[in-house]
Design a protein around this motif. Structure first.
Motif, short mmCIF file in Angstrom:
data_model
loop_
_atom_site.label_atom_id
_atom_site.label_comp_id
_atom_site.label_asym_id
_atom_site.label_seq_id
_atom_site.Cartn_x
_atom_site.Cartn_y
_atom_site.Cartn_z
N CYS A 185 36.75 49.70 47.77
CA CYS A 185 36.44 48.95 46.64
C CYS A 185 35.28 47.84 46.76
N TYR A 186 35.41 47.39 48.13
CA TYR A 186 34.56 46.14 48.38
C TYR A 186 33.39 46.39 49.36
N ARG A 187 33.37 47.47 50.04
CA ARG A 187 32.41 47.41 51.37
C ARG A 187 30.94 47.32 50.65
N ARG A 188 30.61 47.31 49.45
CA ARG A 188 29.35 47.32 49.00
C ARG A 188 29.36 45.85 48.31
N SER A 189 30.29 45.00 48.30
CA SER A 189 30.05 43.83 47.84
C SER A 189 29.24 42.82 48.70
N ALA A 190 28.86 41.90 48.23
CA ALA A 190 28.09 40.83 48.75
C ALA A 190 28.64 40.14 50.29
N TYR A 191 29.76 39.82 49.87
CA TYR A 191 30.48 39.09 51.09
C TYR A 191 31.79 39.55 51.61
N PHE A 192 32.03 41.19 51.48
CA PHE A 192 33.19 41.65 52.31
C PHE A 192 33.05 41.36 53.68
N GLU A 193 32.06 41.73 54.19
CA GLU A 193 31.87 41.80 55.65
C GLU A 193 32.23 40.40 56.35
N TYR A 194 31.77 39.12 55.56
CA TYR A 194 31.82 37.88 55.69
C TYR A 194 33.45 37.42 55.77
N TYR A 195 34.24 38.09 55.10
CA TYR A 195 35.68 37.70 55.00
C TYR A 195 36.69 38.89 55.60
N GLU A 196 36.13 39.87 55.95
CA GLU A 196 37.19 41.08 56.06
C GLU A 196 38.03 40.50 57.49
N ASP A 197 37.40 39.74 58.49
CA ASP A 197 38.33 39.54 59.84
C ASP A 197 39.22 38.46 59.31
N TYR A 198 39.30 37.77 58.47
CA TYR A 198 40.29 36.96 57.95
C TYR A 198 41.58 37.59 57.40
N LEU B 82 35.70 43.81 34.38
CA LEU B 82 37.10 43.42 34.27
C LEU B 82 37.63 42.56 34.40
N PRO B 83 38.30 41.70 33.66
CA PRO B 83 38.70 40.27 33.86
C PRO B 83 40.02 40.30 34.37
N ASP B 84 40.16 39.12 35.15
CA ASP B 84 41.67 38.80 35.57
C ASP B 84 42.12 39.69 36.63
N LEU B 85 41.08 40.16 37.53
CA LEU B 85 41.37 41.05 38.74
C LEU B 85 41.92 40.04 39.77
N SER B 86 42.57 40.52 41.05
CA SER B 86 42.85 39.73 42.11
C SER B 86 41.52 38.88 42.43
N ILE B 87 42.01 37.65 43.07
CA ILE B 87 41.12 36.68 43.56
C ILE B 87 40.09 37.27 44.43
N VAL B 88 40.50 38.50 45.28
CA VAL B 88 39.62 38.96 46.52
C VAL B 88 38.29 39.63 45.90
N ASP B 89 38.53 40.13 44.42
CA ASP B 89 37.27 40.72 43.57
C ASP B 89 36.35 39.57 43.45
N LEU B 90 36.78 38.37 43.35
CA LEU B 90 35.91 37.32 42.94
C LEU B 90 35.41 36.66 44.44
N LEU B 91 36.15 36.62 45.27
CA LEU B 91 35.77 36.06 46.66
C LEU B 91 34.78 37.27 47.33
N PHE B 92 35.01 38.39 47.17
CA PHE B 92 34.06 39.62 47.93
C PHE B 92 32.86 39.62 47.11
N ASN B 93 32.96 39.35 45.87
CA ASN B 93 31.79 39.48 45.11
C ASN B 93 30.68 38.15 45.16
N GLN B 94 31.53 36.89 45.00
CA GLN B 94 30.85 35.50 44.94
C GLN B 94 30.62 34.87 46.16
N GLY B 95 31.74 35.09 47.21
CA GLY B 95 31.80 34.32 48.38
C GLY B 95 31.81 32.93 48.13
N PRO B 96 31.00 31.87 48.78
CA PRO B 96 31.19 30.59 48.62
C PRO B 96 31.04 29.83 47.09
#
Length: 204
Positions: A93-106, A184-198
């Motif tokens: 779902c999120y490999r192509r998102s801007a911040y997935f690689e930044y957060y995946e190790d967490y 799509l509204p109201d998805l898991s916070i990871v959708d917002l985090l992986f797409n928008q990062g900080p």
């Protein structure tokens, strides 16, 4: 006795609206620890944006963990390798998102190590997400079960629910597959985090 603030359930990778309320009411946010485990809620499921639209990721619980089990006593089932399935789904779902690689190790340790109790698993995930969002607060927990809370306490135990209208965050943001299915509204916070990062906190 809680006389102000908000009471929130403990969810698995909660929807973004959960953190809007958390951020609004902190530090007077109490996590519900004494309720009986309700079925088919976000307590053990999260919705993410897949190439085919909304995908529900469900953490299986041991049979018998139904309505008469306290939420803090519900055990996770490992009868099949749901962790691998969830992690492969998040990658797809999120490999192509801007911040997935930044957060995946967490997030990786949550899909490699085993946790006995759903509550402990969700709590550690919540603590991680609050840290990544830079929402600084200490978690507080309810000490007894109250069927209802009087104003001014805000009770979100039933209102944030997969079968109720989405409590959307106020602004849209870019999502990986939105050209297929729109925002799509109201998805898991990871959708917002992986797409928008900080910048994620600004959307809450």
């Amino acid at each position: 006795m809680i006389d102000k603030g908000a009471v929130l359930p403990l969810f698995y990778l909660p929807p973004a609206a959960y953190f809007t309320q958390f951020n609004t009411f902190k530090p007077d946010v109490y996590i519900e620890r004494e309720e009986h485990f309700p079925k088919q809620t976000y307590r053990n499921r999260a919705n993410v944006y897949s190439p085919d639209g909304v995908l529900s990721l469900v953490v299986p619980v041991i049979k018998g963990s139904k309505n008469h089990t306290k939420v803090k006593d519900v055990r996770i089932s490992y009868d099949f390798n749901w962790q691998r399935l969830h992690w492969m789904s998040l990658q797809a779902c999120y490999r192509r998102s801007a911040y997935f690689e930044y957060y995946e190790d967490y997030f990786t340790p949550f899909y490699e190590g085993k946790f006995e109790y759903l509550f402990d698993y969700n709590q550690q995930l919540l603590e991680l997400i609050l840290k990544l969002l830079k929402i600084k607060t200490e978690l507080r927990f309810t000490e007894s079960f109250e069927p209802a809370y009087a104003a001014p306490v805000a009770d979100f135990r039933e209102s944030i629910h997969p079968k109720k209208p989405a409590v959307a965050i106020s602004k849209t943001y870019y999502q990986v597959f939105e050209e297929r299915h729109g925002f799509l509204p109201d998805l898991s916070i990871v959708d917002l985090l992986f797409n928008q990062g900080p910048q994620a906190l600004q959307y809450l």
